[in-house]
Design an enzyme around this catalytic site. Structure first.
Site, PDB file in Angstrom:
ATOM      1  N   CYS A  85      -1.508 120.697 -17.819  1.00 47.55           N
ATOM      2  CA  CYS A  85      -1.957 119.958 -16.646  1.00 47.55           C
ATOM      3  C   CYS A  85      -1.126 120.392 -15.431  1.00 47.55           C
ATOM      4  O   CYS A  85       0.083 120.555 -15.558  1.00 47.55           O
ATOM      5  CB  CYS A  85      -1.780 118.468 -16.911  1.00 47.55           C
ATOM      6  SG  CYS A  85      -2.403 117.400 -15.619  1.00 47.55           S
ATOM      7  N   PRO A  86      -1.732 120.646 -14.310  1.00 40.98           N
ATOM      8  CA  PRO A  86      -3.116 120.422 -13.896  1.00 40.98           C
ATOM      9  C   PRO A  86      -3.997 121.678 -13.965  1.00 40.98           C
ATOM     10  O   PRO A  86      -5.085 121.697 -13.405  1.00 40.98           O
ATOM     11  CB  PRO A  86      -2.956 119.979 -12.447  1.00 40.98           C
ATOM     12  CG  PRO A  86      -1.837 120.840 -11.934  1.00 40.98           C
ATOM     13  CD  PRO A  86      -0.884 120.957 -13.124  1.00 40.98           C
TER      14      PRO A  86
END
Length: 77
Positions: free
Chosen positions: A14-15
């Site tokens: 993430c992201p």
């Protein structure tokens, strides 16, 4: 499920799965379907929320063997 473009985001944290999804959609035409595969658990929340607040449509979502899969239909720009 049928798709036009494939994005393999497995192994990305993430992201990055969400950012790569956004980049892929920018290069597609309206109505095309993007198939995304990711292993980051945060994508299970992030990608559907992004799609909900965009012109795109989430047409499928599933978890298979620790990978999260999404089919997103590109909306009008």
């Amino acid at each position: 499920m049928k798709h036009d473009v494939e994005l393999d985001a497995r192994g990305l944290a993430c992201p990055l799965p969400l950012l790569k999804t956004k980049q892929s959609l920018r290069h597609m035409t309206t109505g095309q379907v993007l198939w995304v595969r990711a292993t980051d658990a945060g994508s299970w929340r992030d990608i559907p929320v992004f799609v909900k607040h965009s012109a795109h449509q989430l047409v499928g979502q599933q978890e298979v063997d620790g990978a999260f899969e999404y089919w997103i239909s590109k909306g009008a720009d």
